[in-house]
Design a protein around this motif. Structure first.
Motif, short mmCIF file in Angstrom:
data_model
loop_
_atom_site.label_atom_id
_atom_site.label_comp_id
_atom_site.label_asym_id
_atom_site.label_seq_id
_atom_site.Cartn_x
_atom_site.Cartn_y
_atom_site.Cartn_z
N ASN A 431 0.38 -6.42 2.03
CA ASN A 431 1.51 -6.89 1.24
C ASN A 431 1.85 -8.33 1.63
O ASN A 431 2.94 -8.62 2.15
CB ASN A 431 2.71 -5.97 1.43
N ARG A 432 0.91 -9.21 1.41
CA ARG A 432 1.16 -10.62 1.72
C ARG A 432 0.16 -11.47 0.95
O ARG A 432 -0.88 -10.97 0.52
CB ARG A 432 1.03 -10.87 3.22
N ASN A 653 12.21 -10.45 4.65
CA ASN A 653 10.94 -10.76 3.98
C ASN A 653 9.76 -10.55 4.92
O ASN A 653 8.73 -9.97 4.56
CB ASN A 653 10.96 -12.20 3.47
N GLN A 654 9.93 -11.01 6.16
CA GLN A 654 8.86 -10.80 7.13
C GLN A 654 8.68 -9.32 7.44
O GLN A 654 7.57 -8.84 7.62
CB GLN A 654 9.14 -11.56 8.43
N ARG A 657 6.72 -7.77 4.78
CA ARG A 657 5.32 -8.23 4.84
C ARG A 657 4.55 -7.51 5.95
O ARG A 657 3.46 -7.03 5.74
CB ARG A 657 5.30 -9.74 5.08
N THR A 658 5.16 -7.41 7.12
CA THR A 658 4.40 -6.87 8.25
C THR A 658 4.37 -5.35 8.25
O THR A 658 3.39 -4.75 8.68
CB THR A 658 4.93 -7.41 9.59
N ARG A 698 9.87 -9.69 -4.03
CA ARG A 698 8.44 -9.49 -3.77
C ARG A 698 7.75 -8.78 -4.93
O ARG A 698 6.65 -8.25 -4.78
CB ARG A 698 8.26 -8.72 -2.47
#
Lengths: 726, 104
Positions: A431-432, A653-654, A657-658, A698
């Motif tokens: 997811n990035r 957001n991070q 993503r992670t 996102r």
């Protein structure tokens, strides 16, 4: 026309008879020729010459179809007992209805007319499909070439013999397509005449010989794609030297068959010089670990040292032509995954093979043998060695096929029983935007399976959660591939759901580590590929996912890594923490990762693993080597909330993503629920609002956002009916 | 390509992220890091050495492997030296040539 039966080249006159449009008036005009190999793409029956009795050859591919299961493909037999350079070997592929397959190879000895027997010395795949260790082969001729049958009886296990009958299919083992392009300042040689240079074996057949001839005699049905383009130098800029990157770029533009996938096709590019200078005569240029696929493109630098003949050579022009021809075939041999003759024991070899430092093979350097070029060419017969022929004809095809197994390596899913028209599509994704992980950041990928059939389908809702049906291969560049083994397997009751056309199922997968250890840890490039076995036995295979792990940011990262990439930490991350004191060492490592820099992606994973066990009261078993008591552990909801807020809310957001969107949402809703349960409904709404806005930014599907909104609406009721922890 | 007065050192087989230090008569002349053999060539790197006139002994060392090998240099120029590690990477061999080594 007289027929000459040669022990090496077979039917020489039969080869000459079909000139394939070649007009070779003289060595001089051939040498000056700038054209490609020409339109001799039609398969010639030159691989299988007549036997001494004038009978058709028996070597080639035989098949055994599986009635009613055309998509699975049939069993295959490769018989290699006559024709060009026979190896007295049989090999084959056995396939099961469930999609498994086994590749086997056997050495043969003749036991009678058209009959052989031998022992199986190599198996690759599902060994249970063929537990047998010996075999007998009898071929029944019935008139013209192409009508024969091979009856193979497998035996040697005590479990009873197994007999299969195979139908003849082709004299060649595989089809392959070559494309030859050259720059205007290069002098490629695609064809020589073996009589041109006097230093040669005294009994060498004297004939025109093309590159296609060499590979046809190796067992490949060669065709030529493209038109033998001449690349104008003006387009290359001011110099005439080429870098690997320039050639890779050129391959994608100039090669009519270029594709980013395995295929039996190869681009052969001739230019004047490589940027490294005149010592480099040729190279298979696509073997960079960071760029795949490998082994699709080769280059020959005709103005390098290969333009020189030794001082005093009696026929220098012929020597140079021969060297340029030899170099082209040598580089093409690399694309078939052939190592140099003195490197056979290095790297990952399909079978244990010795070095062949004195071999008279296209894969040896004439300069390296005792007596150098003069000795080499005096006994060189324009062929590959027996060991190389065995590999090219009989090794599992993924090892040989261009663009498949890595150079000097092997991996992946070429054995999968995929359908020609799959109804489901499997994807692996991060997811990035950029597939780059911070050092220490655990790899979390998302599985997605989509109905691409055009019709509604009924599938198991747990299709992606049942890891028994899932195989995930993780390969770090330069090292062998490893299969991901989950820490736990869940037996789930099947639940049928309808999947509309275009609709998908999703599931997060913690791929960084499994019961076999860490798979994605060290810096570098990785390739991940998944295969899902359906109830029908068909495999759905994802496209490879490439991702990169960044190097450590400093010495502290390296020190922490020693404690972080352990099985204990892996388990904590995979199971969302522990209440077990014996794993405190691993938990301390996570605390340290969190304390060092809470803004790093790894900190979010650490905080969640530390937080999740604190949310509720629980119990642990105590005792030494036996259960002595059960001990209650009190909940610490405020501590859990603090950790989760740090992981999810500081940089949402991070976090998305992670952790991946699915896990991020799950943990955020867990946090919100916990806050509501402890009476802080405003904070709970704040968490859900941030969750929704983050997912919206996102571009998560509206249906998911609606589910988040529904969850938000449930929080007030949840807070109203909250229970107070004792 | 080496010069008329130079020596070319070709680091050939067996190198894997190695550091290589080249000395002439005890003085460091050149070094290279992260030297890895490209197996499709049998070559890791070519070092073009400006060897002082009258120098007699070339030594190639791999400090991490604790390997070192030396060779007496003839006066012939140009000169090529091939350095090769065995498969176990516990022996370093140097080979002199008055002709260049080609790679394909």
């Amino acid at each position: 026309m007289a027929i000459t039966s040669d022990p090496v080249f077979g039917d020489v006159e039969a080869l000459r008879e079909d000139g394939g449009g070649r007009d070779e008036p003289s060595s001089e005009t051939r040498d000056a020729s700038r054209r490609g190999p020409g339109p001799q793409g039609e398969a010639r029956a030159s691989f299988g010459p007549s036997s001494a009795a004038g009978l058709p050859p028996l070597s080639g591919v035989y098949v055994r179809p599986r009635p009613g299961q055309p998509l699975l493909g049939g069993d295959e037999l490769r018989l290699d007992v006559d024709g060009s350079l026979p190896q007295m070997v049989a090999s084959g592929v056995q396939r099961s209805s469930s999609g498994q397959q086994l590749h086997w190879v056997a050495r043969l000895s003749r036991v009678g007319a058209d009959s052989w027997q031998g022992g199986i010395f190599y198996k690759d795949g599902a060994a249970s499909l063929l537990p047998h260790t010996t075999l007998r082969i009898r071929v029944s001729r019935s008139g013209a070439l192409g009508n024969q049958e091979a009856e193979v009886t497998f035996d040697g296990t005590g479990a009873g013999a197994l007999t299969h009958v195979y139908q003849f299919k082709d004299v060649y083992f595989d089809r392959v397509e070559f494309e030859f392009d050259a720059t205007a300042d290069a002098h490629p040689v695609y064809q020589i005449d073996t009589r041109d240079h006097p230093n040669r074996p005294s009994d060498l057949p004297l004939e025109p010989l093309t590159i296609e001839d060499v590979f046809r005699r190796t067992g490949f049905n060669v065709s030529i794609s493209g038109g033998g383009s001449v690349v104008p130098i003006a387009g290359a800029g001011i110099d005439r030297v080429w870098s690997d990157t320039e050639m890779h770029d050129a391959m994608q533009v100039a090669w009519s068959r270029f594709a980013d996938r395995p295929q039996w096709a190869l681009w052969v590019f001739s230019a004047a010089l490589h940027e490294e200078g005149g010592d480099l005569g040729g190279i298979m240029f696509d073997s960079d670990p960071s760029r795949r696929p490998h082994r699709q493109g080769t280059a020959i630098f005709t103005e390098s040292f290969i333009k020189d003949a030794p001082a005093g050579d009696p026929a220098p022009a012929a020597f140079i032509r021969r060297t340029r021809f030899w170099t082209a075939v040598h580089e093409m041999g690399h694309a078939f995954n052939l190592a140099h003759s003195w490197q056979k024991s290095l790297g990952t070899s399909w079978i244990s093979v010795p070095n062949e430092s004195e071999a008279r093979s296209f894969m040896n350097y004439p300069l390296r043998v005792a007596g150098r070029e003069t000795a080499f060419y005096s006994t060189f017969r324009y062929r590959f060695s027996d060991q190389e022929l065995l590999f090219m004809r009989h090794a599992p095809r993924r090892f040989v096929q261009m663009g498949n197994a890595d150079w000097f390596d092997d991996h992946a899913f070429e054995n999968a029983a995929t359908s020609a028209e799959p109804e489901l599509k499997l994807e692996l994704r991060l997811n990035r935007q950029k597939p780059v992980l911070d050092f220490l950041e655990p790899a979390m990928v998302e599985l997605k399976v989509t109905n691409v059939s055009g019709d509604p389908m009924v599938v198991d809702a747990h299709l992606l959660q049942d890891v028994d049906n899932l195989t995930l291969v993780v390969k770090r560049d330069g090292v062998p591939a490893r299969v991901w083994q989950p820490f736990a397997r869940r037996c789930m009751r099947p639940k049928k759901v309808a999947l509309a056309p275009g609709e998908s199922l999703y599931h997060p997968l913690f791929t960084a580590v499994g019961s076999g250890g860490w798979l994605v840890a060290e810096p570098g490039w990785y390739t991940l590929q998944a295969s899902l076995e359906l109830a029908s036995g068909e495999d759905v295979v994802s496209a490879p996912l490439r991702l990169k792990v960044l190097p450590p940011r400093g010495y502290e990262d390296e020190v922490l890594a020693q404690d972080f990439f352990t099985q204990g930490v892996g388990r904590l991350l995979a199971f969302d923490g522990t209440r077990e004191a014996s794993l405190d060492g691993a938990a301390d490592t996570l605390r340290l990762a969190l304390a060092r820099d809470a803004s790093r992606p790894v900190a979010a994973h650490a905080a969640i693993a530390l937080a999740m066990p604190l949310r509720r009261s629980g119990k642990v078993l105590r005792g030494a080597h036996r259960i002595e008591r059960v001990e209650a552990i009190a909940a610490q909801p405020e501590d859990a909330q603090k950790l989760l807020q740090g992981a999810l809310s500081v940089d949402s957001n991070q976090a998305a993503r992670t952790l991946g969107h699915i896990e991020y949402r799950e943990y955020a809703e867990t946090l919100a629920g916990s806050l509501a349960d402890t009476g802080d409904v405003n904070a709970a709404h704040s968490v859900v609002n941030q969750l929704e806005s983050t997912l919206q930014r996102r571009n998560v599907k509206p249906a998911v956002l609606q589910q988040v909104q529904s969850f938000a609406q449930s929080l007030d009721a949840r807070a109203a009916g909250r229970k107070v922890e004792p | 390509m080496t010069t008329a007065h130079g020596v070319q050192l070709d680091l050939q087989e067996g190198f894997l992220r190695d550091e290589v230090v080249v000395t002439i008569d005890g003085h460091e002349l050149s070094s290279a890091r992260d030297v890895t053999t490209r197996t499709q060539l049998g070559l890791a790197r070519s070092l073009h050495l400006a060897v002082p006139a009258g120098a007699v002994r070339l030594t190639v060392a791999l400090p991490r492997l604790q390997l070192s090998e030396g060779v007496e240099l003839p006066a012939t120029r140009p000169l090529w030296v091939a350095a090769t590690l065995n498969e176990a990477r516990d022996r370093l061999t140097l080979q002199l040539s008055t002709e260049r080594f080609g790679y394909v």
